[in-house]
Design a protein around this motif. Structure first.
Motif, PDB file in Angstrom:
ATOM      1  N   SER A  78      -5.614   2.308  -2.829  1.00 11.45           N
ATOM      2  CA  SER A  78      -4.785   3.220  -2.049  1.00 11.45           C
ATOM      3  C   SER A  78      -3.373   2.671  -1.924  1.00 11.45           C
ATOM      4  CB  SER A  78      -5.379   3.423  -0.647  1.00 11.45           C
ATOM      5  OG  SER A  78      -5.298   2.222   0.097  1.00 11.45           O
ATOM      6  N   THR A  79      -2.462   3.579  -1.605  1.00  7.60           N
ATOM      7  CA  THR A  79      -1.097   3.173  -1.253  1.00  7.60           C
ATOM      8  C   THR A  79      -0.817   3.627   0.179  1.00  7.60           C
ATOM      9  OG1 THR A  79      -0.134   5.230  -2.101  1.00  7.60           O
ATOM     10  CG2 THR A  79      -0.301   3.381  -3.635  1.00  7.60           C
ATOM     11  N   ILE A  80      -0.066   2.811   0.905  1.00  8.83           N
ATOM     12  CA  ILE A  80       0.339   3.140   2.274  1.00  8.83           C
ATOM     13  C   ILE A  80       1.820   2.823   2.415  1.00  8.83           C
ATOM     14  CG2 ILE A  80       0.081   2.569   4.719  1.00  8.83           C
ATOM     15  CD1 ILE A  80      -2.830   1.992   4.231  1.00  8.83           C
ATOM     16  N   SER A  81       2.566   3.715   3.049  1.00 12.01           N
ATOM     17  CA  SER A  81       3.999   3.529   3.223  1.00 12.01           C
ATOM     18  C   SER A  81       4.347   3.475   4.707  1.00 12.01           C
ATOM     19  CB  SER A  81       4.763   4.673   2.550  1.00 12.01           C
ATOM     20  OG  SER A  81       6.157   4.516   2.737  1.00 12.01           O
ATOM     21  N   ASN A  82       5.171   2.502   5.084  1.00 10.62           N
ATOM     22  CA  ASN A  82       5.669   2.371   6.454  1.00 10.62           C
ATOM     23  C   ASN A  82       7.169   2.644   6.459  1.00 10.62           C
ATOM     24  OD1 ASN A  82       3.089   1.400   7.261  1.00 10.62           O
ATOM     25  ND2 ASN A  82       3.652  -0.636   6.544  1.00 10.62           N
ATOM     26  N   THR A  83       7.611   3.570   7.299  1.00 11.82           N
ATOM     27  CA  THR A  83       9.012   3.990   7.310  1.00 11.82           C
ATOM     28  C   THR A  83       9.761   3.344   8.474  1.00 11.82           C
ATOM     29  OG1 THR A  83       8.399   6.111   6.333  1.00 11.82           O
ATOM     30  CG2 THR A  83      10.559   5.975   7.385  1.00 11.82           C
ATOM     31  N   TYR A  84      10.943   2.799   8.177  1.00  8.25           N
ATOM     32  CA  TYR A  84      11.793   2.161   9.182  1.00  8.25           C
ATOM     33  C   TYR A  84      13.150   2.855   9.239  1.00  8.25           C
ATOM     34  CZ  TYR A  84       8.381  -1.615   8.731  1.00  8.25           C
ATOM     35  OH  TYR A  84       7.217  -2.341   8.696  1.00  8.25           O
ATOM     36  N   LYS A  85      13.616   3.098  10.441  1.00  5.84           N
ATOM     37  CA  LYS A  85      14.964   3.626  10.655  1.00  5.84           C
ATOM     38  C   LYS A  85      15.865   2.454  11.018  1.00  5.84           C
ATOM     39  CE  LYS A  85      17.536   6.813  13.661  1.00  5.84           C
ATOM     40  NZ  LYS A  85      17.418   7.764  14.804  1.00  5.84           N
ATOM     41  N   ILE A  86      16.967   2.287  10.288  1.00  3.56           N
ATOM     42  CA  ILE A  86      17.841   1.123  10.463  1.00  3.56           C
ATOM     43  C   ILE A  86      19.245   1.587  10.839  1.00  3.56           C
ATOM     44  CG2 ILE A  86      18.773  -0.930   9.340  1.00  3.56           C
ATOM     45  CD1 ILE A  86      16.414  -0.706   7.341  1.00  3.56           C
ATOM     46  N   THR A  87      19.760   1.051  11.934  1.00  3.32           N
ATOM     47  CA  THR A  87      21.142   1.307  12.357  1.00  3.32           C
ATOM     48  C   THR A  87      21.796  -0.019  12.718  1.00  3.32           C
ATOM     49  OG1 THR A  87      20.477   1.660  14.665  1.00  3.32           O
ATOM     50  CG2 THR A  87      20.594   3.608  13.243  1.00  3.32           C
ATOM     51  N   GLU A  88      23.121  -0.018  12.799  1.00  5.59           N
ATOM     52  CA  GLU A  88      23.847  -1.201  13.238  1.00  5.59           C
ATOM     53  C   GLU A  88      24.174  -1.060  14.715  1.00  5.59           C
ATOM     54  OE1 GLU A  88      27.269  -1.640  10.799  1.00  5.59           O
ATOM     55  OE2 GLU A  88      26.123  -1.940   8.937  1.00  5.59           O
ATOM     56  N   PRO A  89      24.159  -2.171  15.477  1.00  6.53           N
ATOM     57  CA  PRO A  89      24.501  -2.091  16.906  1.00  6.53           C
ATOM     58  C   PRO A  89      25.877  -1.452  17.110  1.00  6.53           C
ATOM     59  CG  PRO A  89      23.581  -4.245  16.386  1.00  6.53           C
ATOM     60  CD  PRO A  89      23.794  -3.534  15.069  1.00  6.53           C
ATOM     61  N   LEU A  90      25.968  -0.557  18.092  1.00  5.21           N
ATOM     62  CA  LEU A  90      27.211   0.137  18.459  1.00  5.21           C
ATOM     63  C   LEU A  90      27.720   1.062  17.354  1.00  5.21           C
ATOM     64  CD1 LEU A  90      29.144  -2.791  20.221  1.00  5.21           C
ATOM     65  CD2 LEU A  90      27.599  -1.108  21.239  1.00  5.21           C
ATOM     66  N   SER A  91      26.897   1.290  16.328  1.00  5.79           N
ATOM     67  CA  SER A  91      27.322   2.149  15.228  1.00  5.79           C
ATOM     68  C   SER A  91      27.074   3.613  15.581  1.00  5.79           C
ATOM     69  CB  SER A  91      26.563   1.789  13.949  1.00  5.79           C
ATOM     70  OG  SER A  91      26.862   2.729  12.936  1.00  5.79           O
ATOM     71  N   THR A  92      28.012   4.462  15.195  1.00  4.64           N
ATOM     72  CA  THR A  92      27.845   5.909  15.388  1.00  4.64           C
ATOM     73  C   THR A  92      27.592   6.609  14.055  1.00  4.64           C
ATOM     74  OG1 THR A  92      30.241   6.228  15.234  1.00  4.64           O
ATOM     75  CG2 THR A  92      29.311   5.925  17.443  1.00  4.64           C
ATOM     76  N   GLY A  93      27.435   5.809  12.985  1.00  9.72           N
ATOM     77  CA  GLY A  93      27.219   6.387  11.663  1.00  9.72           C
ATOM     78  C   GLY A  93      25.776   6.806  11.461  1.00  9.72           C
ATOM     79  N   ASN A  94      25.516   7.317  10.274  1.00 10.33           N
ATOM     80  CA  ASN A  94      24.175   7.759   9.939  1.00 10.33           C
ATOM     81  C   ASN A  94      23.224   6.581   9.785  1.00 10.33           C
ATOM     82  OD1 ASN A  94      24.986  10.451   9.886  1.00 10.33           O
ATOM     83  ND2 ASN A  94      25.568  10.338   7.716  1.00 10.33           N
ATOM     84  N   ARG A 101       6.042  -0.271   1.070  1.00  9.50           N
ATOM     85  CA  ARG A 101       4.843   0.332   0.479  1.00  9.50           C
ATOM     86  C   ARG A 101       3.885  -0.772   0.047  1.00  9.50           C
ATOM     87  NH1 ARG A 101       3.698   5.326  -1.102  1.00  9.50           N
ATOM     88  NH2 ARG A 101       5.852   5.968  -0.759  1.00  9.50           N
ATOM     89  N   SER A 102       2.600  -0.556   0.337  1.00  6.28           N
ATOM     90  CA  SER A 102       1.589  -1.531  -0.064  1.00  6.28           C
ATOM     91  C   SER A 102       0.562  -0.867  -0.981  1.00  6.28           C
ATOM     92  CB  SER A 102       0.888  -2.130   1.159  1.00  6.28           C
ATOM     93  OG  SER A 102       0.165  -1.145   1.880  1.00  6.28           O
ATOM     94  N   PHE A 103       0.009  -1.679  -1.889  1.00  9.32           N
ATOM     95  CA  PHE A 103      -1.053  -1.262  -2.792  1.00  9.32           C
ATOM     96  C   PHE A 103      -2.305  -2.008  -2.368  1.00  9.32           C
ATOM     97  CE2 PHE A 103      -3.342  -1.654  -6.908  1.00  9.32           C
ATOM     98  CZ  PHE A 103      -3.546  -0.312  -7.137  1.00  9.32           C
ATOM     99  N   ASN A 104      -3.373  -1.275  -2.043  1.00 10.86           N
ATOM    100  CA  ASN A 104      -4.517  -1.872  -1.356  1.00 10.86           C
ATOM    101  C   ASN A 104      -5.835  -1.595  -2.057  1.00 10.86           C
ATOM    102  OD1 ASN A 104      -2.703  -2.106   1.202  1.00 10.86           O
ATOM    103  ND2 ASN A 104      -2.737   0.065   0.738  1.00 10.86           N
TER     104      ASN A 104
END
Length: 198
Positions: A78-94, A101-104
């Motif tokens: 199986s494959t499993i994907s973990n999603t992370y949202k990344i921002t910079e401190p005090l950033s107003t950008g996108n 992703r892991s292969f199990n």
């Protein structure tokens, strides 16, 4: 050890009078997580999203059936994907999103009942990570230490018409997916457990 010997003897004896069968299985999954983790470092804020991408399953099963009782060991990749949202401190950008992703290799042992076309099954499942692609670490340097081996509990229903089955299951994560996350050289708690619809 005794329990393993008893199980093997039960299977061997039951094989004389039970119906047996085997087949291939293929399907999809979608993971969810009990909590949304927020980790703040000097350079990035990382949010572990509660929903992840779809994974795939491919493997086989062996089935023992006697009267209404059903025993079905499975082995699949199986494959499993973990999603992370990344921002910079005090950033107003996108925000930037990265997937780990892991292969199990997974080994469920399901026990249930079958009446007519309906099957109800449940049982433990072990998962071992063969390979993982750590996009979060590559982008931020923050290291999520995934556990190589995890345990879960599967339960679900299935429908069988002739030689074809459609199975719908939910997997409850019993183990943490990670020992922690290392941010700015310090290890922090990371208490997510993988649950998924299969």
């Amino acid at each position: 050890m005794r329990s393993i010997i008893f199980f093997l003897l039960f299977i061997t004896a039951g094989n004389l009078v039970a119906k047996t069968g085997f087949g291939i299985l293929a399907g999809m999954s979608n993971s969810t997580f009990i909590s949304k983790n927020v980790t703040t470092g000097q350079d990035y804020i990382v949010i572990k999203m509660p929903n992840s991408d779809y994974g795939i399953h491919l493997g086989g099963f062996f089935q023992f059936k006697k009267s209404l009782l059903l025993i079905q060991p499975e082995l699949y990749f199986s494959t499993i994907s973990n999603t992370y949202k990344i921002t910079e401190p005090l950033s107003t950008g996108n925000a930037i999103y990265k997937n780990d992703r892991s292969f199990n290799c997974e080994l469920p042992l399901l026990i249930g009942i079958k009446t007519g076309i309906l099957t109800i099954k449940a049982g433990p499942s072990g998962r071992y990570i063969i390979y993982s692609d750590d996009q979060l670490k590559k982008f931020t340097g923050y290291d999520v230490t995934l556990k190589k081996a995890m345990w879960s509990l599967n339960s679900g229903i299935g429908f069988q018409i002739m030689k074809f089955q459609l199975n719908l299951a939910y997997e409850f994560g019993l183990s943490k997916i990670a020992d922690g996350i290392t941010v700015d050289g310090k290890k922090r708690s990371f208490d997510s457990r993988a649950n998924q619809f299969i």
